[in-house]
Design an enzyme around this catalytic site. Structure first.
Site, PDB file in Angstrom:
ATOM      1  N   GLY A   8       0.823  -1.207   0.000  1.00 18.07           N
ATOM      2  CA  GLY A   8       0.000   0.000   0.000  1.00 18.07           C
ATOM      3  C   GLY A   8       0.853   1.251   0.000  1.00 18.07           C
ATOM      4  O   GLY A   8       0.462   2.283   0.531  1.00 18.07           O
ATOM      5  N   ASP A  32       0.894  -1.683  -4.698  1.00 16.23           N
ATOM      6  CA  ASP A  32      -0.353  -0.949  -4.535  1.00 16.23           C
ATOM      7  C   ASP A  32      -1.311  -1.396  -5.637  1.00 16.23           C
ATOM      8  O   ASP A  32      -0.989  -2.282  -6.417  1.00 16.23           O
ATOM      9  CB  ASP A  32      -0.117   0.570  -4.557  1.00 16.23           C
ATOM     10  CG  ASP A  32      -1.060   1.301  -3.599  1.00 16.23           C
ATOM     11  OD1 ASP A  32      -2.294   1.087  -3.706  1.00 16.23           O
ATOM     12  OD2 ASP A  32      -0.586   2.062  -2.757  1.00 16.23           O
ATOM     13  N   MET A  53      -3.827  -6.248  -2.014  1.00 20.17           N
ATOM     14  CA  MET A  53      -3.321  -6.823  -0.760  1.00 20.17           C
ATOM     15  C   MET A  53      -4.322  -7.750  -0.081  1.00 20.17           C
ATOM     16  O   MET A  53      -3.948  -8.530   0.789  1.00 20.17           O
ATOM     17  CB  MET A  53      -2.893  -5.714   0.203  1.00 20.17           C
ATOM     18  CG  MET A  53      -3.996  -4.832   0.695  1.00 20.17           C
ATOM     19  SD  MET A  53      -3.300  -3.465   1.651  1.00 20.17           S
ATOM     20  CE  MET A  53      -4.735  -2.417   1.781  1.00 20.17           C
ATOM     21  N   LYS A  67       2.483   1.370   6.210  1.00 16.19           N
ATOM     22  CA  LYS A  67       2.427   2.709   6.802  1.00 16.19           C
ATOM     23  C   LYS A  67       1.056   3.315   6.524  1.00 16.19           C
ATOM     24  O   LYS A  67       0.663   3.465   5.363  1.00 16.19           O
ATOM     25  CB  LYS A  67       3.522   3.612   6.236  1.00 16.19           C
ATOM     26  CG  LYS A  67       3.517   4.991   6.887  1.00 16.19           C
ATOM     27  CD  LYS A  67       4.641   5.865   6.391  1.00 16.19           C
ATOM     28  CE  LYS A  67       4.569   7.223   7.087  1.00 16.19           C
ATOM     29  NZ  LYS A  67       5.483   8.171   6.495  1.00 16.19           N
ATOM     30  N   HIS A  71      -5.091   1.261   9.877  1.00 11.33           N
ATOM     31  CA  HIS A  71      -6.136   2.091  10.487  1.00 11.33           C
ATOM     32  C   HIS A  71      -7.307   2.343   9.534  1.00 11.33           C
ATOM     33  O   HIS A  71      -8.362   2.804   9.953  1.00 11.33           O
ATOM     34  CB  HIS A  71      -5.559   3.403  11.034  1.00 11.33           C
ATOM     35  CG  HIS A  71      -5.246   4.416   9.995  1.00 11.33           C
ATOM     36  ND1 HIS A  71      -5.193   5.754  10.282  1.00 11.33           N
ATOM     37  CD2 HIS A  71      -4.950   4.318   8.675  1.00 11.33           C
ATOM     38  CE1 HIS A  71      -4.892   6.442   9.183  1.00 11.33           C
ATOM     39  NE2 HIS A  71      -4.730   5.584   8.213  1.00 11.33           N
TER      40      HIS A  71
END
Length: 163
Positions: A8, A32, A53, A67, A71
């Site tokens: 990502g 990505d 992913m 990174k 979240h």
């Protein structure tokens, strides 16, 4: 590390910073979506790979970086991502999660505001406490080794390894 994969990693901002340090000794890959990779351009020493992913990650890495990724996703989605990394990685691979680790108490207004923004932008994403990350990892093939707060930021680096 011989092969570093930024899952990502968008257009490679983090890897651009790491690249001059490790370029001669590490293969550096940014994974990505097809759309992101198509607009990334060429950066000497970095390879861009289009993969979802949630389906698979670049295989054979001994270091994977996430990174500001976990979240954005529910616990169930994070488990899929982390288990895909574990399945694709070399034995004893390191997984570096760079994200905010919210304290159990004493969270400042800015942190609470950011979690509220996450709820508006994503129906499943959330900021996690250390306990939340530990619970999440228990349901994956990855274990936390240590968590290091990054000085002068709200970020932490969660150092983890393939079980």
């Amino acid at each position: 590390f011989d092969k570093i994969v930024d899952v990502g990693g968008n257009h490679g901002m983090l890897m651009r910073k790491i690249n001059p340090i490790t370029m001669k000794s590490s293969k550096m890959i940014i994974q990505d979506t097809k759309h992101v990779v198509a607009t990334a351009g060429y950066i000497r020493g970095l390879e861009f790979v289009a993969m979802d992913m949630f389906e698979e990650v670049v295989s054979g890495g001994d270091c994977y970086i996430l990174k500001y990724i976990l979240h954005d996703w529910s616990d169930d989605d994070c488990i899929v991502i982390l288990n895909n990394i574990s399945a694709a990685s070399r034995p004893n691979a390191t997984v570096l999660i760079i994200d905010e680790v919210v304290p159990r108490s004493g969270a400042n207004t800015q942190r609470l505001s950011f979690d509220s923004e996450m709820l508006c932008l994503s129906t499943s994403g959330k900021e996690r406490t250390r306990s939340d990350f530990e619970t999440l990892m228990r349901n994956t093939d990855v274990e936390i080794i240590n968590i290091y707060p990054v000085e002068s930021t709200e970020l932490s680096i969660i150092v983890s390894r393939k079980k």
